[in-house]
Design an enzyme around this catalytic site. Structure first.
Site, PDB file in Angstrom:
ATOM      1  N   CYS A 140       3.386  -2.906   4.108  1.00  0.00           N
ATOM      2  CA  CYS A 140       2.435  -2.065   4.406  1.00  0.00           C
ATOM      3  C   CYS A 140       3.251  -1.388   5.654  1.00  0.00           C
ATOM      4  O   CYS A 140       4.468  -1.226   5.484  1.00  0.00           O
ATOM      5  CB  CYS A 140       1.043  -2.308   4.879  1.00  0.00           C
ATOM      6  SG  CYS A 140       0.836  -3.269   6.009  1.00  0.00           S
ATOM      7  N   GLY A 141       2.507  -0.338   6.080  1.00  0.00           N
ATOM      8  CA  GLY A 141       3.310   0.488   7.335  1.00  0.00           C
ATOM      9  C   GLY A 141       3.742  -0.382   8.361  1.00  0.00           C
ATOM     10  O   GLY A 141       4.878  -0.340   8.709  1.00  0.00           O
ATOM     11  N   THR A 142       3.058  -1.459   8.616  1.00  0.00           N
ATOM     12  CA  THR A 142       3.497  -2.398   9.799  1.00  0.00           C
ATOM     13  C   THR A 142       3.730  -3.601   9.410  1.00  0.00           C
ATOM     14  O   THR A 142       4.334  -4.611  10.104  1.00  0.00           O
ATOM     15  CB  THR A 142       2.468  -2.256  10.898  1.00  0.00           C
ATOM     16  OG1 THR A 142       1.218  -2.976  10.481  1.00  0.00           O
ATOM     17  CG2 THR A 142       2.134  -1.167  11.656  1.00  0.00           C
ATOM     18  N   GLY A 143       3.002  -4.134   8.042  1.00  0.00           N
ATOM     19  CA  GLY A 143       3.001  -5.551   7.820  1.00  0.00           C
ATOM     20  C   GLY A 143       1.899  -6.387   8.359  1.00  0.00           C
ATOM     21  O   GLY A 143       1.420  -7.336   7.758  1.00  0.00           O
ATOM     22  N   ILE A 144       1.051  -5.627   9.427  1.00  0.00           N
ATOM     23  CA  ILE A 144       0.133  -6.481  10.008  1.00  0.00           C
ATOM     24  C   ILE A 144      -1.049  -6.482   9.266  1.00  0.00           C
ATOM     25  O   ILE A 144      -1.682  -7.664   8.972  1.00  0.00           O
ATOM     26  CB  ILE A 144      -0.056  -5.795  11.310  1.00  0.00           C
ATOM     27  CG1 ILE A 144       1.189  -5.862  12.255  1.00  0.00           C
ATOM     28  CG2 ILE A 144      -1.269  -6.540  12.061  1.00  0.00           C
ATOM     29  CD1 ILE A 144       0.944  -5.019  13.732  1.00  0.00           C
ATOM     30  N   GLY A 145      -1.507  -5.408   8.801  1.00  0.00           N
ATOM     31  CA  GLY A 145      -2.716  -5.486   8.178  1.00  0.00           C
ATOM     32  C   GLY A 145      -2.708  -6.320   6.932  1.00  0.00           C
ATOM     33  O   GLY A 145      -3.426  -7.109   6.275  1.00  0.00           O
ATOM     34  N   MET A 146      -1.228  -6.315   6.103  1.00  0.00           N
ATOM     35  CA  MET A 146      -1.259  -7.299   4.984  1.00  0.00           C
ATOM     36  C   MET A 146      -1.383  -8.702   5.253  1.00  0.00           C
ATOM     37  O   MET A 146      -1.850  -9.467   4.829  1.00  0.00           O
ATOM     38  CB  MET A 146       0.139  -6.902   4.422  1.00  0.00           C
ATOM     39  CG  MET A 146       0.101  -5.558   3.476  1.00  0.00           C
ATOM     40  SD  MET A 146      -1.063  -5.807   1.979  1.00  0.00           S
ATOM     41  CE  MET A 146      -0.285  -4.388   0.930  1.00  0.00           C
ATOM     42  N   ASP A 174       0.702  -1.172   0.054  1.00  0.00           N
ATOM     43  CA  ASP A 174       0.054  -0.083   0.031  1.00  0.00           C
ATOM     44  C   ASP A 174       0.791   1.210   0.149  1.00  0.00           C
ATOM     45  O   ASP A 174       2.172   1.027  -0.350  1.00  0.00           O
ATOM     46  CB  ASP A 174      -0.881  -0.044   1.269  1.00  0.00           C
ATOM     47  CG  ASP A 174      -0.386   0.211   2.620  1.00  0.00           C
ATOM     48  OD1 ASP A 174       0.895   0.477   2.627  1.00  0.00           O
ATOM     49  OD2 ASP A 174      -1.137   0.238   3.659  1.00  0.00           O
ATOM     50  N   HIS A 175       0.483   2.419   0.146  1.00  0.00           N
ATOM     51  CA  HIS A 175       1.208   3.530   0.241  1.00  0.00           C
ATOM     52  C   HIS A 175       2.024   3.711   1.233  1.00  0.00           C
ATOM     53  O   HIS A 175       3.080   4.215   1.184  1.00  0.00           O
ATOM     54  CB  HIS A 175      -0.052   4.889   0.379  1.00  0.00           C
ATOM     55  CG  HIS A 175      -0.693   4.746   1.623  1.00  0.00           C
ATOM     56  ND1 HIS A 175      -1.771   3.923   1.673  1.00  0.00           N
ATOM     57  CD2 HIS A 175      -0.620   5.388   2.678  1.00  0.00           C
ATOM     58  CE1 HIS A 175      -2.339   4.086   2.915  1.00  0.00           C
ATOM     59  NE2 HIS A 175      -1.693   5.017   3.533  1.00  0.00           N
ATOM     60  N   ARG A 226       8.629 -33.298  11.545  1.00  0.00           N
ATOM     61  CA  ARG A 226       7.421 -32.937  12.715  1.00  0.00           C
ATOM     62  C   ARG A 226       6.693 -31.598  12.013  1.00  0.00           C
ATOM     63  O   ARG A 226       5.366 -31.431  12.340  1.00  0.00           O
ATOM     64  CB  ARG A 226       7.873 -32.890  14.069  1.00  0.00           C
ATOM     65  CG  ARG A 226       8.844 -31.606  14.247  1.00  0.00           C
ATOM     66  CD  ARG A 226       9.276 -31.865  15.654  1.00  0.00           C
ATOM     67  NE  ARG A 226      10.002 -30.506  16.101  1.00  0.00           N
ATOM     68  CZ  ARG A 226      11.242 -30.476  15.840  1.00  0.00           C
ATOM     69  NH1 ARG A 226      12.052 -31.145  15.008  1.00  0.00           N
ATOM     70  NH2 ARG A 226      12.161 -29.100  16.056  1.00  0.00           N
ATOM     71  N   HIS A 227       7.493 -30.649  11.664  1.00  0.00           N
ATOM     72  CA  HIS A 227       6.828 -29.489  11.137  1.00  0.00           C
ATOM     73  C   HIS A 227       5.749 -29.506  10.149  1.00  0.00           C
ATOM     74  O   HIS A 227       4.716 -28.833   9.851  1.00  0.00           O
ATOM     75  CB  HIS A 227       7.999 -28.483  10.584  1.00  0.00           C
ATOM     76  CG  HIS A 227       8.885 -28.171  11.769  1.00  0.00           C
ATOM     77  ND1 HIS A 227       8.739 -27.571  12.956  1.00  0.00           N
ATOM     78  CD2 HIS A 227      10.102 -28.491  11.990  1.00  0.00           C
ATOM     79  CE1 HIS A 227       9.506 -27.275  13.652  1.00  0.00           C
ATOM     80  NE2 HIS A 227      10.572 -28.016  12.940  1.00  0.00           N
ATOM     81  N   HIS A 233      10.100 -23.855   9.935  1.00  0.00           N
ATOM     82  CA  HIS A 233       9.242 -24.150  10.834  1.00  0.00           C
ATOM     83  C   HIS A 233       7.607 -24.197  10.184  1.00  0.00           C
ATOM     84  O   HIS A 233       6.711 -24.967  10.335  1.00  0.00           O
ATOM     85  CB  HIS A 233       9.102 -23.566  12.239  1.00  0.00           C
ATOM     86  CG  HIS A 233      10.392 -23.970  13.207  1.00  0.00           C
ATOM     87  ND1 HIS A 233      10.275 -24.097  14.404  1.00  0.00           N
ATOM     88  CD2 HIS A 233      11.412 -24.911  12.686  1.00  0.00           C
ATOM     89  CE1 HIS A 233      11.657 -24.835  15.026  1.00  0.00           C
ATOM     90  NE2 HIS A 233      12.342 -24.954  13.758  1.00  0.00           N
TER      91      HIS A 233
HETATM   92  C1  RB5 Z   1      -1.839   2.802   6.561  1.00  0.00           C
HETATM   93  O1  RB5 Z   1      -1.807   4.080   7.202  1.00  0.00           O
HETATM   94  C2  RB5 Z   1      -1.429   1.777   7.709  1.00  0.00           C
HETATM   95  O2  RB5 Z   1      -2.466   1.444   8.259  1.00  0.00           O
HETATM   96  C3  RB5 Z   1      -1.204   0.487   6.650  1.00  0.00           C
HETATM   97  O3  RB5 Z   1       0.123   0.573   5.887  1.00  0.00           O
HETATM   98  C4  RB5 Z   1      -0.812  -0.779   7.423  1.00  0.00           C
HETATM   99  O4  RB5 Z   1       0.237  -0.371   8.351  1.00  0.00           O
HETATM  100  C5  RB5 Z   1      -1.872  -1.525   8.161  1.00  0.00           C
HETATM  101  O5  RB5 Z   1      -1.695  -2.585   8.781  1.00  0.00           O
END
Ligand code: RB5
Length: 146
Positions: free
Chosen positions: A65-71, A8-9, A132-133, A98
């Protein structure tokens, strides 16, 4: 290896760094976007990357993405995807050895370009340890049918 990448951006700058590394490694690379810094929605890029890996069109996927979490949350909704958010070298290796991660998620606001390069190199060159994995990864797949 065929790699499909998307961001994303919030991940657009790190994506260019990662693409350079992938080309240096001789990977075949396809970029599904986004293409600029205008605000977009990360699931719109997680979905095509995850689907192309799940369908076997590409060997691995990388999402930024910003954190990788949302993706990673979005990619893991697609059947057959094991997406790992990684911000250190040890986890990069373990996510392959693993967990047989087939998609890597990175956060541009979390890791710098040098660390991201190391993570990508390790993640692409580490094999699944099997044994095992394999049983555990099969149990993850079984959850998808429930
Ligand atoms: C965008 O501002 C941000 O929320 C996105 O890049 C990402 O970090 C979401 O997990």
């Amino acid at each position: 290896m065929r790699i499909v990448i998307g961001s994303d951006h919030g991940g657009i700058h790190l994506k260019e760094t990662v693409k350079k590394v992938l080309h240096e490694l001789g990977m075949e690379v396809a970029d599904v976007g986004c293409d600029g810094t205008d605000s977009v929605d990360y699931p719109d890029y997680a979905q095509p990357v995850a689907e192309k890996v799940a369908q076997g069109e590409f060997d691995r996927g990388i999402l930024i993405c910003g954190t990788g979490i949302g993706m990673s949350i979005a990619a893991n909704k697609v059947k057959g995807i094991r997406c790992a958010v990684v911000s250190d070298e040890y986890s990069a290796r373990m996510s392959r050895e693993h967990n047989q991660a087939n998609v890597l998620a990175l956060g541009e606001r979390v890791v710098g370009p040098g660390l991201a390069e190391n993570i990508v190199r390790i993640w692409l060159t580490t094999e699944f340890a099997d044994g095992r994995h394999h049983r555990r990864v099969d149990k993850i797949a079984a959850l998808e049918g429930k």
